[in-house]
Scaffold this active site. Structure first.
Site, PDB file in Angstrom:
ATOM      1  CG  HIS A 147      -2.028   0.984   1.168  1.00 34.12           C
ATOM      2  ND1 HIS A 147      -1.924   2.217   0.598  1.00 34.12           N
ATOM      3  CD2 HIS A 147      -3.300   0.892   1.603  1.00 34.12           C
ATOM      4  CE1 HIS A 147      -3.073   2.862   0.694  1.00 34.12           C
ATOM      5  NE2 HIS A 147      -3.930   2.062   1.312  1.00 34.12           N
ATOM      6  CG  HIS A 150      -5.537   5.938  -0.234  1.00 34.73           C
ATOM      7  ND1 HIS A 150      -5.359   4.646  -0.669  1.00 34.73           N
ATOM      8  CD2 HIS A 150      -6.404   6.516  -1.087  1.00 34.73           C
ATOM      9  CE1 HIS A 150      -6.109   4.439  -1.738  1.00 34.73           C
ATOM     10  NE2 HIS A 150      -6.746   5.567  -2.019  1.00 34.73           N
ATOM     11  CE1 TYR A 152      -2.992   3.583   6.130  1.00 35.35           C
ATOM     12  CE2 TYR A 152      -3.916   4.480   4.100  1.00 35.35           C
ATOM     13  CZ  TYR A 152      -4.094   3.925   5.357  1.00 35.35           C
ATOM     14  OH  TYR A 152      -5.353   3.722   5.842  1.00 35.35           O
TER      15      TYR A 152
END
Length: 196
Positions: A147, A150, A152
């Site tokens: 990931h 967003h 992160y």
């Protein structure tokens, strides 16, 4: 008009080759379908993917495989959107900057002031991603999705608006991407497979 619509190909329902995996479609857990489990954190500073998680995921992975599905684990590091209570020994969340995020207007959540990662700590976080990938494979997952969006941790390092580092991980776009590239390289090496 109706006949024409019936003849249209729906991309999500068509076969697709993804590296070594031949998907029969891209939407359901059936023979040849792909499923990605969301939000498996990589370390204690990201709430840890531990041996305990490995054992807990095994029956779920086995069930997906019994249906013929291909199952990936999404691995991530949550970054500065956290609080001290979720961090080891109540430490500050780690980040590419030490600026606190404004409270969440919708939930009222107040986030702790983060601590900027020191240059010498980056290799340890890269290794957390590598070990999380190894744990995922040991669990029986077919692969991982890193990931990197967003807000992160990896995404945070890549953005000039959330990365004020002055070392080799800050400044130019090339430098800001180094951390993500190091994580990808470590995970690919650990997995022993690179996409075609």
């Amino acid at each position: 008009m109706v006949q024409q619509a019936a003849k249209e190909v729906i991309p999500l329902m068509t076969p697709w080759k993804m590296g070594q995996f031949q998907l029969s479609h891209r939407v359901r857990v059936t023979k040849g379908g792909l499923l990605i489990a969301e939000a498996t954190v990589v370390s204690p500073t990201a709430q840890g993917y531990t041996q305990e998680h490995v054992e807990a995921w095994k029956p779920i992975v086995d069930a997906v495989h019994r249906k013929g599905g291909i199952f990936f684990s999404q691995i991530w590091h949550v970054r500065r959107v956290s609080t001290n209570e979720f961090q080891p020994d109540g430490q500050a969340p780690i980040s590419s900057m030490d600026r606190q995020i404004s409270p969440d207007a919708e939930s009222g959540m107040v986030y702790s002031k983060p601590r900027r990662l020191r240059t010498e700590e980056i290799a340890g976080i890269v290794d957390h991603f590598r070990r999380a990938e190894r744990n995922a494979i040991e669990t029986g997952f077919d692969g991982v999705e890193i990931h990197g969006a967003h807000g992160y941790l990896l995404d945070q390092f890549m953005k000039d608006s959330s990365n004020d580092c002055t070392d080799e991980y800050g400044g130019s776009l090339e430098n800001r991407c180094c951390f993500a590239v190091e994580v990808i390289d470590a995970v690919v090496r650990e997995f022993g497979w690179a996409p075609e």
